[in-house]
Design a protein around this motif. Structure first.
Motif, PDB file in Angstrom:
ATOM      1  N   ASN A 293       0.830  -1.203   0.000  1.00 33.17           N
ATOM      2  CA  ASN A 293       0.000   0.000   0.000  1.00 33.17           C
ATOM      3  C   ASN A 293       0.872   1.264   0.000  1.00 33.17           C
ATOM      4  N   GLY A 294       1.906   1.250   0.845  1.00 30.86           N
ATOM      5  CA  GLY A 294       2.786   2.425   0.920  1.00 30.86           C
ATOM      6  C   GLY A 294       3.414   2.749  -0.424  1.00 30.86           C
ATOM      7  N   ALA A 295       3.714   1.737  -1.195  1.00 29.34           N
ATOM      8  CA  ALA A 295       4.383   1.942  -2.478  1.00 29.34           C
ATOM      9  C   ALA A 295       3.432   2.497  -3.537  1.00 29.34           C
ATOM     10  N   ILE A 296       2.242   1.981  -3.598  1.00 30.49           N
ATOM     11  CA  ILE A 296       1.386   2.317  -4.741  1.00 30.49           C
ATOM     12  C   ILE A 296       0.013   2.827  -4.324  1.00 30.49           C
ATOM     13  N   TRP A 297      -0.103   3.323  -3.097  1.00 33.37           N
ATOM     14  CA  TRP A 297      -1.415   3.767  -2.632  1.00 33.37           C
ATOM     15  C   TRP A 297      -1.992   4.808  -3.582  1.00 33.37           C
ATOM     16  N   ASN A 298      -3.310   4.803  -3.659  1.00 37.04           N
ATOM     17  CA  ASN A 298      -4.011   5.781  -4.480  1.00 37.04           C
ATOM     18  C   ASN A 298      -5.422   5.904  -3.940  1.00 37.04           C
ATOM     19  N   GLY A 299      -5.853   7.104  -3.645  1.00 35.80           N
ATOM     20  CA  GLY A 299      -7.190   7.283  -3.099  1.00 35.80           C
ATOM     21  C   GLY A 299      -7.219   7.105  -1.591  1.00 35.80           C
ATOM     22  N   GLY A 300      -8.415   7.033  -1.058  1.00 32.71           N
ATOM     23  CA  GLY A 300      -8.583   7.009   0.390  1.00 32.71           C
ATOM     24  C   GLY A 300      -8.973   8.402   0.865  1.00 32.71           C
ATOM     25  N   SER A 301      -9.109   8.558   2.170  1.00 24.64           N
ATOM     26  CA  SER A 301      -9.556   9.838   2.703  1.00 24.64           C
ATOM     27  C   SER A 301      -8.576  10.362   3.740  1.00 24.64           C
ATOM     28  N   PHE A 302      -8.581  11.669   3.894  1.00 22.08           N
ATOM     29  CA  PHE A 302      -7.830  12.280   4.982  1.00 22.08           C
ATOM     30  C   PHE A 302      -8.809  13.138   5.764  1.00 22.08           C
ATOM     31  N   ALA A 303      -8.973  12.813   7.040  1.00 23.47           N
ATOM     32  CA  ALA A 303      -9.887  13.610   7.862  1.00 23.47           C
ATOM     33  C   ALA A 303      -9.120  14.118   9.076  1.00 23.47           C
ATOM     34  N   TYR A 304      -9.229  15.424   9.308  1.00 22.30           N
ATOM     35  CA  TYR A 304      -8.555  16.031  10.452  1.00 22.30           C
ATOM     36  C   TYR A 304      -9.587  16.802  11.270  1.00 22.30           C
ATOM     37  N   ILE A 305      -9.730  16.409  12.525  1.00 21.60           N
ATOM     38  CA  ILE A 305     -10.708  17.075  13.391  1.00 21.60           C
ATOM     39  C   ILE A 305      -9.922  17.853  14.450  1.00 21.60           C
ATOM     40  N   PRO A 306     -10.036  19.179  14.428  1.00 20.81           N
ATOM     41  CA  PRO A 306      -9.259  19.976  15.394  1.00 20.81           C
ATOM     42  C   PRO A 306      -9.695  19.723  16.832  1.00 20.81           C
ATOM     43  N   LYS A 307      -8.865  20.179  17.742  1.00 20.88           N
ATOM     44  CA  LYS A 307      -9.109  19.983  19.167  1.00 20.88           C
ATOM     45  C   LYS A 307     -10.502  20.485  19.569  1.00 20.88           C
TER      46      LYS A 307
ATOM     47  N   HIS B  49      -5.584   4.709   1.015  1.00 18.64           N
ATOM     48  CA  HIS B  49      -4.911   4.953   2.289  1.00 18.64           C
ATOM     49  C   HIS B  49      -5.716   6.018   3.012  1.00 18.64           C
ATOM     50  N   THR B  50      -6.275   5.642   4.133  1.00 16.77           N
ATOM     51  CA  THR B  50      -7.138   6.577   4.859  1.00 16.77           C
ATOM     52  C   THR B  50      -6.511   6.926   6.204  1.00 16.77           C
ATOM     53  N   ILE B  51      -6.538   8.206   6.527  1.00 11.30           N
ATOM     54  CA  ILE B  51      -6.023   8.654   7.825  1.00 11.30           C
ATOM     55  C   ILE B  51      -7.087   9.513   8.500  1.00 11.30           C
ATOM     56  N   ILE B  52      -7.343   9.201   9.749  1.00 13.26           N
ATOM     57  CA  ILE B  52      -8.250  10.054  10.523  1.00 13.26           C
ATOM     58  C   ILE B  52      -7.483  10.548  11.742  1.00 13.26           C
ATOM     59  N   VAL B  53      -7.463  11.853  11.901  1.00 13.15           N
ATOM     60  CA  VAL B  53      -6.799  12.423  13.068  1.00 13.15           C
ATOM     61  C   VAL B  53      -7.853  13.139  13.895  1.00 13.15           C
ATOM     62  N   ALA B  54      -8.103  12.616  15.076  1.00 18.44           N
ATOM     63  CA  ALA B  54      -9.062  13.264  15.979  1.00 18.44           C
ATOM     64  C   ALA B  54      -8.251  13.850  17.122  1.00 18.44           C
ATOM     65  N   GLU B  55      -8.072  15.172  17.090  1.00 18.71           N
ATOM     66  CA  GLU B  55      -7.269  15.818  18.133  1.00 18.71           C
ATOM     67  C   GLU B  55      -7.980  15.716  19.486  1.00 18.71           C
ATOM     68  N   ASP B  56      -7.298  16.121  20.548  1.00 21.16           N
ATOM     69  CA  ASP B  56      -7.843  15.978  21.903  1.00 21.16           C
ATOM     70  C   ASP B  56      -9.286  16.495  21.997  1.00 21.16           C
ATOM     71  N   GLU B  57     -10.081  15.750  22.718  1.00 22.68           N
ATOM     72  CA  GLU B  57     -11.469  16.146  23.022  1.00 22.68           C
ATOM     73  C   GLU B  57     -12.360  16.361  21.805  1.00 22.68           C
ATOM     74  N   SER B  58     -11.985  15.811  20.684  1.00 26.53           N
ATOM     75  CA  SER B  58     -12.865  15.930  19.516  1.00 26.53           C
ATOM     76  C   SER B  58     -13.689  14.653  19.389  1.00 26.53           C
ATOM     77  N   ASN B  59     -14.645  14.702  18.462  1.00 29.83           N
ATOM     78  CA  ASN B  59     -15.551  13.573  18.301  1.00 29.83           C
ATOM     79  C   ASN B  59     -15.933  13.452  16.837  1.00 29.83           C
ATOM     80  N   VAL B  60     -15.778  12.257  16.283  1.00 31.03           N
ATOM     81  CA  VAL B  60     -16.129  12.091  14.871  1.00 31.03           C
ATOM     82  C   VAL B  60     -16.546  10.660  14.575  1.00 31.03           C
ATOM     83  N   GLU B  61     -17.438  10.540  13.595  1.00 31.55           N
ATOM     84  CA  GLU B  61     -17.834   9.206  13.127  1.00 31.55           C
ATOM     85  C   GLU B  61     -17.526   9.124  11.639  1.00 31.55           C
TER      86      GLU B  61
END
Lengths: 249, 448
Positions: free
Chosen positions: B159-173, B197-209
């Protein structure tokens, strides 16, 4: 209205005879009591009427409103208006009473249910539960999962009242109920339509508060050994059978 | 003009992917490093992939097809079996074509745009991964590979070599996102990437589904799907991640998913698997902060020529951490389900608790259910419970429901829906309804 004629039943796997030449009948609005010791065939009779596929109706007939039941599937029998109150109701994990009863109700009523009943089924359920004094919270529990023996029996009675069957067969409805809660049985039976017929299997109908029956049959060793089919003096008949004990039969 | 597509992976292909996407240099290097790892790593000896029926040859697959190069598939090429399923599930025609790779776009794009505006106002970033790498390079660089490094296993390296697509979600504090983020809306961009390749970052005290995938079957050519999901859950943050996988049976679904959970953070992982020939998937909880907790709830449906080798991992690195893993499988027509779980409790993770419960329900004869738990506890005040059981629909249950007017098919469906209830009630309503319909459909197929 409902009759069993010369019925002999075997267990499919073992071939063992569990009912031997059983005959009785009941008319609309009547009450029939079946007495008998453990192992006499009372519960086998219930299963045969229910349509349990592990039983083989090798001889005889079961008829309901001039319709032969022998080859009908269990759900087809239920849809004709036959309700069985189980002695040991089955647990179904994860399925709530609320949901189960909704779909059963739709299937049993087959289009006869009014729109308002369907739209507001929960209210219908709660009203009926209130009517016989059953805790409404049980409706949110899963089918018999974690319920006490008494609670299971109460939910069987609630189902009976909701489905308004033409024929009710209650298999030892009082087992598991304490002396206060046992009153619920008479209350629930009182909510049935007048023309509903009732077959009761019990070791002690007086404990339930039922004394008078139109017919009484006594079973022993897979057979009917004694009958009172006139209804006359049914109290005395029952008292005598129980007093003398089944061994004397 | 369409370029000639190549099978297999090469350094040139990786450079091409990187330059087609105008990626920053760090990402190009990341891809090459991952490719080196992929070449060195072996498929684990225990993996069912070694079975001859999967005949895995990495050089036999296409790894990169640009969206513009995709030759639109004709509706007539979509197998009847898949078309029937869309019909029975009541999927609208436009959506059917999209799912089967016939239509290029899907109408929900508009819904997605309005959703995005609201999110932007809250400071939330929700982009497809290719866009995010260019738009927020520093932020993405910080998190890409931080929870699931490419060196995690051979498939994360792939995946690291040829990843394509996926989501990036960043939820601030401190931000509470009250609507589920759904990658379905992005699929017109990501195009059901097989290597998303999907990454979700939920900073402190955040909430996401977050919702990933869809209940309806997705038709694909014979292929490998090697996705990666990395989730960072900050202190006291809450994340719920729901996945629904229903690839066609010619797909090998080899997914790496991991969440890192900080102090008092919480993740709920809901994972449904219905399709694909072989699925290997072991969502992992890295409970690294005191009081961190997580739950993995998975449900698999395995039928004819299907195998799932899955399970949850709980890695307790701090005290008072808790993991609940509930794994359910419905098995019919010779399907194979293996639960492979790992629980590790470190010396520091005092008073930690893991509960594992695996249940398989057999609908007929001939299926296989295996449980392979691996438990290591390095302190003497933590608890790990592991339970596993096997169920069959009993005659008594069927008879009971039939005696209440339900025909045998409805009775069977009701018992199964009871079994799946703890799973479906965690899904959003429309997913749950569709999922129930799907299960009913699968159950009525070929069950006597």
């Amino acid at each position: 209205m409902f009759s069993v004629k010369n019925l002999t039943v075997k267990v499919h796997d073992s071939g063992g005879v569990v009912l031997n030449n059983i005959s009785f009948s009941i008319e609309s609005g009547q009450k029939l009591l079946i007495l008998g010791p453990n192992g006499s065939g009372k519960s086998s009779l219930v299963k045969a009427i229910l349509g349990d596929p592990s039983y083989d109706l090798s001889e005889g007939e079961i008829n309901f409103n001039e319709k032969k039941l022998n080859d009908l599937k269990p759900y087809e029998r239920a849809r004709l208006g036959i309700f069985i109150g189980y002695q040991n109701p089955v647990t179904i994990e994860g399925l709530s009473f609320n949901e189960f009863l909704f779909f059963s109700y739709l299937d049993l009523k087959r289009g006869r249910a009014g729109d308002s009943e369907v739209d507001d089924f929960r209210t219908v359920l709660e009203k009926k539960a209130d009517g016989i004094g059953i805790d409404k919270r049980l409706l949110d529990r899963n089918v018999n999962e974690g319920l006490s023996g008494g609670e299971k029996k109460m939910m069987e009675l609630l189902q009976m009242v909701i489905f308004e069957p033409k024929l009710v067969i209650l298999d030892e409805p009082d087992s598991g109920l304490d002396s206060d809660s046992v009153k619920i049985i008479v209350k629930a039976l009182g909510l049935l339509p007048k023309e509903s017929s009732v077959i009761l299997i019990s070791h002690d109908p007086a404990r339930i508060g039922l004394y008078d029956f139109d017919k009484v049959v006594v079973m022993k060793d897979t057979e009917i050994v004694k009958t009172n089919d006139t209804g006359a003096n049914s109290r005395d008949f029952i008292k005598n059978v129980l007093k003398e004990g089944y061994k004397a039969l | 003009m369409t370029e000639k597509l190549q099978k297999g992976i090469s350094e040139e292909l990786i450079d091409k992917i990187s330059s087609d996407n105008n990626e920053p240099e760090w990402m190009r290097r990341y891809r090459h490093a991952a490719y080196n790892a992929f070449r060195v790593f072996k498929v684990p000896s225990w993996a069912p992939l070694h079975k001859s029926e999967y005949s895995l040859d990495f050089d036999e697959f296409f790894y990169y097809i640009r969206a513009s190069d995709k030759t639109a598939r004709n509706w007539d090429d979509v197998p009847q079996e898949i078309r029937d399923k869309y019909e029975k599930l009541g999927i609208p025609q436009g959506e059917r074509e999209f799912l089967a790779g016939v239509g290029a776009q899907y109408e929900s794009r508009m819904i997605y745009h309005s959703l995005r505006e609201e999110l932007t106002q809250m400071g939330v970033i929700f982009e497809d991964m290719n866009t995010a790498v260019n738009k927020y390079p520093e932020l993405v660089e910080k998190y890409f590979g931080s929870v699931v490094p490419y060196a995690n296993n051979k498939f994360s390296a792939l995946n690291g070599a040829i990843w394509n697509g996926g989501s990036f979600a960043y939820i601030p504090k401190g931000v509470y996102v009250d609507m589920p983020l759904h990658n379905f809306f992005q699929m017109h961009v990501a195009s059901q990437g097989q290597f998303e390749h999907t990454i979700i970052v939920a900073e402190d005290e955040s909430n996401v589904e977050f919702l990933e995938g869809c209940v309806a079957p997705i038709y694909s050519e014979k292929s490998i799907h090697a996705g990666v999901v990395e989730i960072y859950v900050g202190k006291r943050a809450k994340v719920k991640f729901s996945t629904m996988q229903n690839w066609s049976k010619n797909v090998l679904n080899l997914v790496t998913k991991k969440a890192l959970i900080e102090e008092d953070g919480r993740i709920d992982w809901v994972d449904g698997n219905v399709g694909s020939g072989l699925t290997m998937k072991y969502p992992a909880l890295m409970l690294s902060g005191k009081g961190a907790s997580g739950r993995i709830l998975s449900l698999a449906f395995v039928g004819d020529k299907q195998e799932i080798d899955a399970g949850g991992k709980a890695i307790h690195l701090a005290p008072f951490t808790r993991a609940d893993i509930e794994s359910k499988a419905i098995i019919k027509s010779g399907g194979i389900s293996t639960y492979r779980g790992d629980v590790f409790v470190s010396e520091k993770a005092n008073n930690s608790l893991t509960q594992v419960n695996c249940v398989s329900m057999f609908l007929d004869e001939g299926g296989v259910s295996k449980t392979i738990p691996n438990i290591k506890i390095k302190n003497d005040n933590s608890t790990v419970n592991h339970e596993s059981s096997i169920l069959k629909i009993s005659q008594e249950q069927l008879l009971y429901l039939q005696s209440r007017g339900l025909n045998e098919q409805s009775a069977r469906s009701m018992i199964i829906s009871g079994f799946t209830d703890s799973f479906t009630k965690e899904l959003p309503m429309e997913y749950a309804v569709e999922f129930d319909r799907l299960v009913n459909m699968e159950v009525s197929d070929g069950v006597a």
